[in-house]
Design a protein around this motif. Structure first.
Motif, PDB file in Angstrom:
ATOM      1  N   ARG A 312      99.251  20.184  66.547  1.00  0.00           N
ATOM      2  CA  ARG A 312      97.822  20.371  66.313  1.00  0.00           C
ATOM      3  C   ARG A 312      97.605  21.244  65.079  1.00  0.00           C
ATOM      4  O   ARG A 312      97.171  22.402  65.163  1.00  0.00           O
ATOM      5  CB  ARG A 312      97.163  21.003  67.551  1.00  0.00           C
ATOM      6  N   PRO A 313      97.914  20.671  63.911  1.00  0.00           N
ATOM      7  CA  PRO A 313      97.889  21.464  62.677  1.00  0.00           C
ATOM      8  C   PRO A 313      96.511  22.040  62.367  1.00  0.00           C
ATOM      9  O   PRO A 313      96.408  23.021  61.648  1.00  0.00           O
ATOM     10  CB  PRO A 313      98.335  20.469  61.598  1.00  0.00           C
ATOM     11  N   GLY A 314      95.467  21.439  62.925  1.00  0.00           N
ATOM     12  CA  GLY A 314      94.121  21.974  62.681  1.00  0.00           C
ATOM     13  C   GLY A 314      93.808  23.178  63.531  1.00  0.00           C
ATOM     14  O   GLY A 314      92.790  23.838  63.335  1.00  0.00           O
ATOM     15  N   GLY A 315      94.652  23.498  64.514  1.00  0.00           N
ATOM     16  CA  GLY A 315      94.394  24.622  65.399  1.00  0.00           C
ATOM     17  C   GLY A 315      93.425  24.263  66.519  1.00  0.00           C
ATOM     18  O   GLY A 315      93.004  23.119  66.660  1.00  0.00           O
ATOM     19  N   LEU A 316      93.093  25.267  67.335  1.00  0.00           N
ATOM     20  CA  LEU A 316      92.212  25.028  68.477  1.00  0.00           C
ATOM     21  C   LEU A 316      90.836  24.564  68.029  1.00  0.00           C
ATOM     22  O   LEU A 316      90.259  23.635  68.573  1.00  0.00           O
ATOM     23  CB  LEU A 316      92.084  26.308  69.323  1.00  0.00           C
ATOM     24  N   LEU A 317      90.265  25.256  67.040  1.00  0.00           N
ATOM     25  CA  LEU A 317      88.970  24.844  66.488  1.00  0.00           C
ATOM     26  C   LEU A 317      89.206  24.376  65.064  1.00  0.00           C
ATOM     27  O   LEU A 317      89.548  25.166  64.198  1.00  0.00           O
ATOM     28  CB  LEU A 317      87.985  26.016  66.489  1.00  0.00           C
ATOM     29  N   GLU A 318      89.013  23.088  64.832  1.00  0.00           N
ATOM     30  CA  GLU A 318      89.374  22.547  63.519  1.00  0.00           C
ATOM     31  C   GLU A 318      88.293  22.812  62.480  1.00  0.00           C
ATOM     32  O   GLU A 318      87.142  23.088  62.800  1.00  0.00           O
ATOM     33  CB  GLU A 318      89.640  21.050  63.656  1.00  0.00           C
ATOM     34  N   GLU A 319      88.726  22.717  61.242  1.00  0.00           N
ATOM     35  CA  GLU A 319      87.816  22.873  60.120  1.00  0.00           C
ATOM     36  C   GLU A 319      86.732  21.796  60.152  1.00  0.00           C
ATOM     37  O   GLU A 319      86.977  20.680  60.561  1.00  0.00           O
ATOM     38  CB  GLU A 319      88.659  22.733  58.847  1.00  0.00           C
ATOM     39  N   GLN A 320      85.529  22.165  59.723  1.00  0.00           N
ATOM     40  CA  GLN A 320      84.430  21.214  59.714  1.00  0.00           C
ATOM     41  C   GLN A 320      84.339  20.511  58.361  1.00  0.00           C
ATOM     42  O   GLN A 320      84.612  21.113  57.331  1.00  0.00           O
ATOM     43  CB  GLN A 320      83.104  21.952  59.972  1.00  0.00           C
TER      44      GLN A 320
ATOM     45  N   GLY B 100      89.737  15.620  49.833  1.00  0.00           N
ATOM     46  CA  GLY B 100      89.775  14.814  51.046  1.00  0.00           C
ATOM     47  C   GLY B 100      89.148  15.450  52.271  1.00  0.00           C
ATOM     48  O   GLY B 100      88.606  14.761  53.131  1.00  0.00           O
ATOM     49  N   ALA B 101      89.185  16.783  52.367  1.00  0.00           N
ATOM     50  CA  ALA B 101      88.706  17.456  53.577  1.00  0.00           C
ATOM     51  C   ALA B 101      87.203  17.713  53.542  1.00  0.00           C
ATOM     52  O   ALA B 101      86.668  18.358  54.424  1.00  0.00           O
ATOM     53  CB  ALA B 101      89.465  18.771  53.773  1.00  0.00           C
ATOM     54  N   TYR B 155      78.284  10.942  54.199  1.00  0.00           N
ATOM     55  CA  TYR B 155      78.773  11.973  55.117  1.00  0.00           C
ATOM     56  C   TYR B 155      80.173  11.683  55.626  1.00  0.00           C
ATOM     57  O   TYR B 155      80.678  12.356  56.514  1.00  0.00           O
ATOM     58  CB  TYR B 155      77.788  12.157  56.280  1.00  0.00           C
ATOM     59  N   GLU B 156      80.806  10.670  55.040  1.00  0.00           N
ATOM     60  CA  GLU B 156      82.184  10.360  55.412  1.00  0.00           C
ATOM     61  C   GLU B 156      83.118  11.351  54.718  1.00  0.00           C
ATOM     62  O   GLU B 156      82.824  11.845  53.624  1.00  0.00           O
ATOM     63  CB  GLU B 156      82.484   8.930  54.956  1.00  0.00           C
ATOM     64  N   LEU B 157      84.251  11.645  55.349  1.00  0.00           N
ATOM     65  CA  LEU B 157      85.261  12.453  54.664  1.00  0.00           C
ATOM     66  C   LEU B 157      85.804  11.654  53.481  1.00  0.00           C
ATOM     67  O   LEU B 157      86.096  10.467  53.617  1.00  0.00           O
ATOM     68  CB  LEU B 157      86.423  12.753  55.610  1.00  0.00           C
ATOM     69  N   ALA B 158      85.948  12.316  52.343  1.00  0.00           N
ATOM     70  CA  ALA B 158      86.424  11.606  51.155  1.00  0.00           C
ATOM     71  C   ALA B 158      87.810  11.004  51.388  1.00  0.00           C
ATOM     72  O   ALA B 158      88.162   9.985  50.804  1.00  0.00           O
ATOM     73  CB  ALA B 158      86.441  12.539  49.950  1.00  0.00           C
TER      74      ALA B 158
END
Ligand SMILES: Nc1ncnc2c1ncn2[C@@H]1O[C@H](COP(=O)(O)OP(=O)(O)OP(=O)(O)O)[C@@H](O)[C@H]1O
Ligand SMILES: [Mg+2]
Lengths: 346, 264
Positions: A312-320, B100-101, B155-158
């Protein structure tokens, strides 16, 4: 004061309340550090492996400025008896200056240079404190660091005051960092982290932004260190180990969710509970485990990092995906790209 | 501006004896050419001719080993990319470099210049000002997304875009800061043919309406013929010849170097 030392009293109601208050106070301080590391690493991709150095500079600076002048048995500089909040501000400032000094020669260069530099800083700092006469009482450390708002409660009840102070400072740090990262400033940081060439082509002076992020993060770490020193009442160089001050914070951030401020706080709570809670079950464990519980929790922390990075590389609460809080939310979020839409369009 | 006017207008970009070496490889070896203000100029040449390296030197991504780049009357040789962008010249990458994020919308909003919210104290103490600027930026970003047919993916992720869509995002990002000149590195490679034609029309519209100058690298000769008033041909790091598409395609040297039997 140290939650580990209070563990045996946990069997009573008062004992467990006291343990919980102490635990939350410790975790609150760690959460500030995790938030600061999240700014540097989670948002900007700046690899700081010397977190404890900034924490330590904050702790020592604030202590030295607020302590009474050194007695004949002690050997430290300053001892100016400044008001404690001023000491905290100075601690944050000093850590910011350290970040500037470390960052100036390295942040322009490739990322690994800063990483290498930060690894060395903590080691150098500890040995400077240990070996410099007339600076900070060397290996014996500083004692009698004054408590903040000491008059509000006496004796054991002061722990509640301390918890309140830490929670207020955590809320302050969270708001400051959240406002900064959920803004166009934070968007530039994430841009730099994901692709520096793009950020530069988009007109951003990336070195300046990286420096701002590194220094602000360093200041927050210094602030946390200052709060920590006045809570402990006594500090010494050995207390600021890499394991305690750097490695544990990295684990908190990775478990909680790098790139998410709430994740950093949650990670501090979760990993903190694991770290400070394991000694409590020592008695209940079979002997061969119980006697090794302190080594085992170090192993377990290492395993925890690896498990999260893999699963779970994003962690418990993932980046938005939405960075700036000012960006209008979609009225109707198009979940998937409709095929063949490319030629159509409005 | 018509094609004739464009051809006689003063140069907005002058590239003079530009040199860039990678070890012993002279990727750009004394390239010299001008780009007329308000023109759409093509930069063509076989693979490895040094076109992209030339772009990188002009836009500041690489520091040239020799020569000069003058943009809009200013010597920009060796300036870092963010300075060049601030002076009004943007570029796209041959291989799309999206973030991308982040959502497609914020990929574009990032590219707005002089944002108040990029200063820490304004993001803390003047949020209303930042909010207003963000609304304007978002509106501009939506306009550009409509232009390149990506509005439905705002609003899609790039990271979830296709290769062609990423190229379109590159183009929109380059236009976001309202540049006076844009360097396009193979803008229609990987974009579906129908859209590529529309895109060429859009580029011409932007030039006609806003007077933006384009220098574009292309391998698709149809695009070059349809869009460019002037073509600069590069081979082995040097400029082989310049002229209108018709002149250039008729040149036997060019045919030998690059076009081969296709045009003979
Ligand atoms: N970063 C680099 N390091 C080393 N060599 C490079 C680098 N970039 C380009 N080159 C070399 O420089 C030469 C010119 O490359 P360049 O990418 O500029 O060509 P191009 O004209 O854009 O080709 P294409 O049409 O394939 O995109 C090639 O020989 C390439 O291998
Ligand atoms: Mg190329």
């Amino acid at each position: 004061m140290n939650p580990i030392l209070e563990a045996p009293t946990l069997i009573t109601w008062v004992g467990s309340v006291n343990w919980t208050v102490g635990f939350l106070t410790t975790v609150g301080i760690f959460a500030i550090v995790a938030l600061a590391l999240n700014l540097q690493w989670g948002y900007t991709g700046v690899f700081n492996f010397g977190v404890v150095a900034f924490f330590m500079v904050g702790a020592y600076t604030s202590s030295l400025l607020t302590l009474e002048p050194a007695s004949e048995f002690e050997d430290y500089a300053f001892g100016l008896e400044w008001p404690i909040p001023v000491g905290w501000a100075a601690g944050a400032l000093a850590a910011g200056v350290l970040a500037l000094l470390v960052g100036l020669p390295t942040l322009r260069l490739r990322r690994d240079f800063l990483a290498i530099a930060t690894i060395g800083v903590a080691t150098i700092l500890r040995s400077v404190v240990n070996s410099t006469e007339g600076l900070a009482n060397r290996g014996a450390g500083l004692n009698g660091i004054p408590r903040f708002l000491d008059g509000l409660a006496d004796g054991a009840d002061y722990r509640w005051v301390m918890l309140g102070i830490v929670l207020v400072m955590l809320a302050f740090s969270y708001l400051v960092l959240q406002a900064a990262t959920a803004s166009p400033w934070g968007r530039v940081l994430r841009g730099i982290r994901d692709n520096e060439d793009t950020a530069m082509a988009a007109g951003k002076h990336t070195t300046v932004f990286r420096m701002q992020s590194f220094v602000l993060g360093g200041m927050m770490m210094g602030l946390a260190g200052a709060i920590f020193a006045h809570r402990q009442g006594a500090i010494s160089p050995t207390g600021f180990s890499d394991l305690f001050g750097t490695f544990l914070v990295w684990t908190m951030l990775i478990v909680g969710g790098s790139g998410n401020n709430r994740g950093a706080v949650l990670g501090a709570l979760a990993v903190g509970f694991f770290w400070f809670g394991t000694p409590l079950i020592q008695e209940d464990l079979p002997d061969f485990l119980g006697t090794r519980v302190f080594q085992l929790r170090e192993l377990a922390i290492g395993a925890l990092i690896i498990i999260f990075l893999l699963l779970r590389p994003g962690g418990l609460l993932e980046e938005q995906p939405r960075v700036s809080r000012f960006v209008p939310k979609p009225g109707r979020r198009p979940a998937v790209a409709t095929a063949g839409h490319e030629e159509g369009g409005p | 501006m018509t094609a004739d006017e464009a051809a006689t207008a003063p140069a907005i970009l002058r590239v003079d004896q530009l040199e860039k070496r990678f070890g012993g490889n002279r990727a750009v070896d004394g390239a010299t050419f001008d780009v007329a203000r308000g023109s759409i100029t093509g930069l063509i040449g076989p693979n490895g001719a040094g076109k992209t390296t030339c772009f990188n030197c002009i836009a500041g991504a690489l520091r040239p080993d020799g020569g000069r780049v003058v943009f809009d009357g200013r010597d920009v040789t060796g300036l870092p990319p963010y300075r060049v962008t601030a002076l009004g010249m943007t570029r796209t990458f041959q291989i799309p470099q999206e973030l991308g994020a982040m959502s497609v919308l914020e990929n574009l909003m990032l590219a707005g210049l002089d944002q108040a919210g990029e200063r820490l104290w304004e993001s803390w103490f003047r949020p209303w000002r930042v909010a207003k600027q963000e609304r304007d930026l978002a509106a501009r970003a939506h306009e550009l997304l409509a232009l390149v047919d990506l509005e439905h993916l705002a609003y899609e992720l790039a990271a979830n875009l296709s290769g062609g869509q990423r190229k379109l995002l590159e183009l929109a990002r380059a236009l976001m800061p309202r540049p006076t000149m844009v360097l396009l590195d193979e803008p229609s490679a990987g974009v579906n043919p129908t859209l590529a034609v529309k895109l060429a029309d859009h580029i011409r519209d932007v030039r006609d309406e806003l007077g933006v100058t384009f220098l574009l690298i292309a391998h698709d000769m149809d695009v070059v013929e349809r869009l460019c008033e002037t073509v600069v041909v590069m081979a082995s790091g040097r400029v082989l010849t310049e002229g209108t598409p018709a002149e250039v395609f008729a040149n036997t040297e060019v045919q030998d170097a690059y076009l081969g039997s296709q045009y003979r």
